[in-house]
Design a protein around this motif. Structure first.
Motif, PDB file in Angstrom:
ATOM      1  N   LYS A 342       0.847  -1.194   0.000  1.00 52.47           N
ATOM      2  CA  LYS A 342       0.000   0.000   0.000  1.00 52.47           C
ATOM      3  C   LYS A 342       0.881   1.243   0.000  1.00 52.47           C
ATOM      4  O   LYS A 342       1.820   1.338   0.802  1.00 52.47           O
ATOM      5  N   ILE A 343       0.563   2.185  -0.890  1.00 47.91           N
ATOM      6  CA  ILE A 343       1.349   3.408  -0.984  1.00 47.91           C
ATOM      7  C   ILE A 343       0.458   4.602  -1.320  1.00 47.91           C
ATOM      8  O   ILE A 343      -0.702   4.444  -1.683  1.00 47.91           O
ATOM      9  N   SER A 344       1.027   5.776  -1.226  1.00 43.71           N
ATOM     10  CA  SER A 344       0.480   6.974  -1.858  1.00 43.71           C
ATOM     11  C   SER A 344       1.643   7.621  -2.586  1.00 43.71           C
ATOM     12  O   SER A 344       2.540   8.197  -1.951  1.00 43.71           O
ATOM     13  N   ALA A 345       1.661   7.479  -3.912  1.00 42.92           N
ATOM     14  CA  ALA A 345       2.761   8.052  -4.690  1.00 42.92           C
ATOM     15  C   ALA A 345       2.796   9.572  -4.541  1.00 42.92           C
ATOM     16  O   ALA A 345       3.859  10.176  -4.390  1.00 42.92           O
ATOM     17  N   LYS A 346       1.621  10.174  -4.562  1.00 41.73           N
ATOM     18  CA  LYS A 346       1.539  11.636  -4.477  1.00 41.73           C
ATOM     19  C   LYS A 346       2.094  12.150  -3.153  1.00 41.73           C
ATOM     20  O   LYS A 346       2.843  13.128  -3.100  1.00 41.73           O
ATOM     21  N   GLU A 347       1.726  11.478  -2.049  1.00 37.53           N
ATOM     22  CA  GLU A 347       2.175  11.912  -0.718  1.00 37.53           C
ATOM     23  C   GLU A 347       3.474  11.233  -0.297  1.00 37.53           C
ATOM     24  O   GLU A 347       3.949  11.442   0.819  1.00 37.53           O
ATOM     25  N   GLU A 348       4.018  10.382  -1.179  1.00 33.79           N
ATOM     26  CA  GLU A 348       5.283   9.671  -0.933  1.00 33.79           C
ATOM     27  C   GLU A 348       5.209   8.797   0.327  1.00 33.79           C
ATOM     28  O   GLU A 348       6.151   8.746   1.123  1.00 33.79           O
ATOM     29  N   LEU A 349       4.091   8.101   0.489  1.00 30.97           N
ATOM     30  CA  LEU A 349       3.919   7.172   1.608  1.00 30.97           C
ATOM     31  C   LEU A 349       4.182   5.748   1.122  1.00 30.97           C
ATOM     32  O   LEU A 349       3.641   5.327   0.098  1.00 30.97           O
ATOM     33  N   GLY A 350       5.017   5.011   1.833  1.00 36.29           N
ATOM     34  CA  GLY A 350       5.256   3.602   1.522  1.00 36.29           C
ATOM     35  C   GLY A 350       6.220   3.345   0.381  1.00 36.29           C
ATOM     36  O   GLY A 350       6.436   2.193  -0.005  1.00 36.29           O
ATOM     37  N   LEU A 351       6.832   4.385  -0.174  1.00 35.30           N
ATOM     38  CA  LEU A 351       7.722   4.185  -1.327  1.00 35.30           C
ATOM     39  C   LEU A 351       8.991   3.432  -0.933  1.00 35.30           C
ATOM     40  O   LEU A 351       9.488   2.599  -1.703  1.00 35.30           O
ATOM     41  N   GLN A 352       9.526   3.719   0.265  1.00 33.76           N
ATOM     42  CA  GLN A 352      10.722   3.011   0.724  1.00 33.76           C
ATOM     43  C   GLN A 352      10.424   1.526   0.881  1.00 33.76           C
ATOM     44  O   GLN A 352      11.228   0.669   0.501  1.00 33.76           O
ATOM     45  N   ASN A 353       9.244   1.215   1.412  1.00 28.57           N
ATOM     46  CA  ASN A 353       8.848  -0.196   1.568  1.00 28.57           C
ATOM     47  C   ASN A 353       8.741  -0.878   0.207  1.00 28.57           C
ATOM     48  O   ASN A 353       9.101  -2.055   0.050  1.00 28.57           O
ATOM     49  N   LEU A 354       8.244  -0.148  -0.786  1.00 26.85           N
ATOM     50  CA  LEU A 354       8.124  -0.701  -2.143  1.00 26.85           C
ATOM     51  C   LEU A 354       9.504  -1.017  -2.716  1.00 26.85           C
ATOM     52  O   LEU A 354       9.719  -2.094  -3.280  1.00 26.85           O
ATOM     53  N   LEU A 355      10.436  -0.088  -2.569  1.00 23.85           N
ATOM     54  CA  LEU A 355      11.791  -0.303  -3.089  1.00 23.85           C
ATOM     55  C   LEU A 355      12.454  -1.503  -2.407  1.00 23.85           C
ATOM     56  O   LEU A 355      13.132  -2.302  -3.054  1.00 23.85           O
ATOM     57  N   GLU A 356      12.243  -1.638  -1.101  1.00 22.20           N
ATOM     58  CA  GLU A 356      12.839  -2.766  -0.373  1.00 22.20           C
ATOM     59  C   GLU A 356      12.221  -4.087  -0.817  1.00 22.20           C
ATOM     60  O   GLU A 356      12.916  -5.109  -0.900  1.00 22.20           O
ATOM     61  N   LEU A 357      10.917  -4.074  -1.132  1.00 23.66           N
ATOM     62  CA  LEU A 357      10.255  -5.285  -1.615  1.00 23.66           C
ATOM     63  C   LEU A 357      10.796  -5.674  -2.989  1.00 23.66           C
ATOM     64  O   LEU A 357      11.062  -6.857  -3.255  1.00 23.66           O
ATOM     65  N   ILE A 358      10.972  -4.692  -3.882  1.00 22.39           N
ATOM     66  CA  ILE A 358      11.549  -4.961  -5.204  1.00 22.39           C
ATOM     67  C   ILE A 358      12.934  -5.583  -5.040  1.00 22.39           C
ATOM     68  O   ILE A 358      13.281  -6.573  -5.693  1.00 22.39           O
ATOM     69  N   GLU A 359      13.715  -5.003  -4.139  1.00 20.43           N
ATOM     70  CA  GLU A 359      15.069  -5.494  -3.878  1.00 20.43           C
ATOM     71  C   GLU A 359      15.047  -6.931  -3.373  1.00 20.43           C
ATOM     72  O   GLU A 359      15.830  -7.783  -3.813  1.00 20.43           O
ATOM     73  N   GLU A 360      14.114  -7.204  -2.484  1.00 15.32           N
ATOM     74  CA  GLU A 360      13.981  -8.554  -1.904  1.00 15.32           C
ATOM     75  C   GLU A 360      13.645  -9.583  -2.984  1.00 15.32           C
ATOM     76  O   GLU A 360      14.219 -10.683  -3.020  1.00 15.32           O
ATOM     77  N   ILE A 361      12.737  -9.224  -3.898  1.00 18.11           N
ATOM     78  CA  ILE A 361      12.342 -10.152  -4.965  1.00 18.11           C
ATOM     79  C   ILE A 361      13.499 -10.388  -5.929  1.00 18.11           C
ATOM     80  O   ILE A 361      13.759 -11.520  -6.357  1.00 18.11           O
ATOM     81  N   LEU A 362      14.215  -9.309  -6.277  1.00 21.20           N
ATOM     82  CA  LEU A 362      15.362  -9.451  -7.175  1.00 21.20           C
ATOM     83  C   LEU A 362      16.453 -10.305  -6.525  1.00 21.20           C
ATOM     84  O   LEU A 362      17.097 -11.125  -7.195  1.00 21.20           O
ATOM     85  N   THR A 363      16.649 -10.124  -5.219  1.00 14.86           N
ATOM     86  CA  THR A 363      17.667 -10.906  -4.503  1.00 14.86           C
ATOM     87  C   THR A 363      17.340 -12.397  -4.565  1.00 14.86           C
ATOM     88  O   THR A 363      18.242 -13.234  -4.684  1.00 14.86           O
ATOM     89  N   SER A 364      16.054 -12.733  -4.517  1.00 15.31           N
ATOM     90  CA  SER A 364      15.658 -14.148  -4.559  1.00 15.31           C
ATOM     91  C   SER A 364      16.002 -14.789  -5.900  1.00 15.31           C
ATOM     92  O   SER A 364      16.063 -16.011  -6.005  1.00 15.31           O
ATOM     93  N   LYS A 365      16.250 -13.954  -6.929  1.00 15.41           N
ATOM     94  CA  LYS A 365      16.624 -14.475  -8.244  1.00 15.41           C
ATOM     95  C   LYS A 365      18.135 -14.454  -8.450  1.00 15.41           C
ATOM     96  O   LYS A 365      18.617 -14.743  -9.533  1.00 15.41           O
ATOM     97  N   GLN A 366      18.871 -14.060  -7.408  1.00 11.25           N
ATOM     98  CA  GLN A 366      20.315 -13.932  -7.529  1.00 11.25           C
ATOM     99  C   GLN A 366      21.030 -15.042  -6.768  1.00 11.25           C
ATOM    100  O   GLN A 366      20.416 -15.764  -5.980  1.00 11.25           O
ATOM    101  N   VAL A 367      22.327 -15.175  -7.016  1.00 11.16           N
ATOM    102  CA  VAL A 367      23.132 -16.172  -6.311  1.00 11.16           C
ATOM    103  C   VAL A 367      24.148 -15.454  -5.425  1.00 11.16           C
ATOM    104  O   VAL A 367      24.628 -14.364  -5.757  1.00 11.16           O
ATOM    105  N   TYR A 368      24.436 -16.081  -4.322  1.00 11.63           N
ATOM    106  CA  TYR A 368      25.377 -15.496  -3.356  1.00 11.63           C
ATOM    107  C   TYR A 368      26.798 -15.939  -3.702  1.00 11.63           C
ATOM    108  O   TYR A 368      27.034 -17.116  -4.011  1.00 11.63           O
ATOM    109  N   ILE A 369      27.744 -15.014  -3.686  1.00 10.90           N
ATOM    110  CA  ILE A 369      29.142 -15.361  -3.952  1.00 10.90           C
ATOM    111  C   ILE A 369      30.053 -14.770  -2.870  1.00 10.90           C
ATOM    112  O   ILE A 369      29.776 -13.707  -2.315  1.00 10.90           O
ATOM    113  N   GLU A 370      31.116 -15.501  -2.575  1.00 12.57           N
ATOM    114  CA  GLU A 370      32.219 -15.003  -1.740  1.00 12.57           C
ATOM    115  C   GLU A 370      33.485 -15.284  -2.524  1.00 12.57           C
ATOM    116  O   GLU A 370      33.754 -16.430  -2.878  1.00 12.57           O
TER     117      GLU A 370
END
Length: 414
Positions: A342-370
């Motif tokens: 849930k967000i309000s783009a106009k009032e900039e509510l929840g945008l940080q949570n959206l970006l973190e969710l996108i990051e989390e989903i992309l991370t699930s498609k990635q592989v960990y390396i050391e």
């Protein structure tokens, strides 16, 4: 001194006509949306008529008795035309013209007219003209005397009266020419898409019903400067912008033309290459106006368009936008989505949570390396920083130690 008078163009007045084949509530909702479309096109609705039928009359859309009611309303309101809530056949247009002696339009014509006024880029203009000509070429016989009524007002943008008066052969030639031009544009779009694919930059597509807030979201996240207006189809041409996620990974955000119920077939075909941005993306942000009472129907229309375009197996985040407009606590759900937020783009509510969710989903498609890289391989670390998530970077005697997530397809390159 002579008195000066302001001359204003008189606003066109129309009556809306609908055949209800199901629930009356649905027909009323659809006409509410049609009224908004007509207003966007620049006309004024002065009346509406709904007839309950099992299916529309093949000859005149509505029945004979209802035609008389339409005629009386036209006379009483001084309306200059009617707009039917479905796409009319050539025969229906011709028969309605003969029966009512007025300008006959349908939902498809109105949407095409709005698109013609919104197109800015060469591709957008080609797509709109192609859709209009295909729609109108099949209706030249049905239009009959209506050609003389298309001197102005809604339904006349784009190709306009000139192209309606030329014969079918010339229209076919023009369609052929536009199709070739569109194929060239599509080739360029495909090349750009392939380059993005080679660069391994994730592409996130913003899709949704018209006026759900897609452009506002793109602007707030990327400072894209795309036109934001509270109207249907405010922006037509797609925009792609870079965005850096909180942990540094770069992605591309692309918006698409807004969807709508009964989206004209010719428009879906003409805009296929644009709409297919969603098909070739890594993830879809399905933006929904959760303050709209017709939210559920709008979501259905979006998923129906996804189905037409064969967009499947893409992670979908349903972004319930405009939460600032909700007057009470509302349960928001979408069973077809992988995630909701849930967000309000106009009032900039929840945008940080959206970006973190996108990051989390992309991370699930990635592989960990050391891994430890020699100091001569510092360029590889730049690639990791750009296309993956660099968790740790430590400079040691034997080289640069790195802990990171990288796209699966990059694993062999790093």
């Amino acid at each position: 001194m002579a008195q000066l008078y302001e001359m204003e163009e008189e606003q066109e007045k129309v009556v809306l006509v609908s055949v209800n084949e199901g629930e009356l509530y649905d027909a009323e909702e659809s006409l509410d949306e049609l009224e908004e479309l007509v207003a966007t096109a620049g006309a004024q609705v002065v009346g509406r008529i709904i007839q309950n039928l099992e299916h529309a009359n093949l000859a005149t859309y509505v029945g004979k008795g209802k035609l008389e009611e339409v005629q009386m309303m036209l006379t009483a309101t001084g309306a200059t035309g009617i707009v039917c809530d479905d796409e009319l056949s050539p025969a229906q247009i011709k028969n309605l013209e003969n029966a009512l002696d007025t300008k006959i339009m349908d939902r498809t014509l109105i949407i095409l007219d709005i698109f013609a006024g919104r197109a800015r880029t060469k591709e957008g203009k080609i797509q709109v003209e192609l859709a209009q000509l295909k729609y109108r070429s099949s209706r030249l016989i049905g239009l009959g005397n209506s050609l003389s009524r298309l001197g102005g007002g809604i339904g006349t943008r784009g190709p306009g009266e000139k192209k309606l008066e030329i014969d079918r052969r010339l229209i076919r030639d023009r369609i052929s020419q536009l199709t070739k031009e569109l194929q060239e544009v599509k080739k360029n779009r495909d090349v750009q898409r392939q380059l993005r694919s080679k660069q391994k930059t994730p592409v996130i597509c913003i899709a949704g019903y018209t006026n759900a807030g897609k452009s506002t979201l793109l602007n707030r996240l990327t400072k894209a400067g795309v036109l934001e207006e509270d109207k249907l189809f405010a922006t037509l041409d797609p925009t792609t912008r870079n965005l850096k996620l909180p942990k540094g990974q770069e992605i591309l955000l692309t918006d698409t033309v807004g969807f709508i119920r009964k989206l004209p077939h010719h428009l879906v075909e003409a805009f296929r290459s644009t709409l297919e941005e969603a098909k070739y993306s890594d993830m879809i942000l399905h933006v929904v106006d959760c303050s709209n009472p017709q939210m559920e129907k709008q979501m259905e229309a979006v998923y129906e368009t996804f189905h037409q375009l064969k967009i499947e197996d893409k992670p979908i985040i349903t972004v319930f936008n405009k939460i600032d407009r909700l007057e009470k606590e509302t349960i928001l759900k979408d069973q077809k989505a992988d995630h909701i937020i849930k967000i309000s783009a106009k009032e900039e509510l929840g945008l940080q949570n959206l970006l973190e969710l996108i990051e989390e989903i992309l991370t699930s498609k990635q592989v960990y390396i050391e891994k430890t890289y020699g100091y001569g391989d510092a360029g590889i670390i730049q690639l990791i920083r750009k296309y993956g998530q660099l968790l740790e970077e430590e400079y040691r005697e034997d080289g640069i130690f790195v802990r990171a997530y990288v796209p699966r397809e990059m694993e062999n390159q790093v």
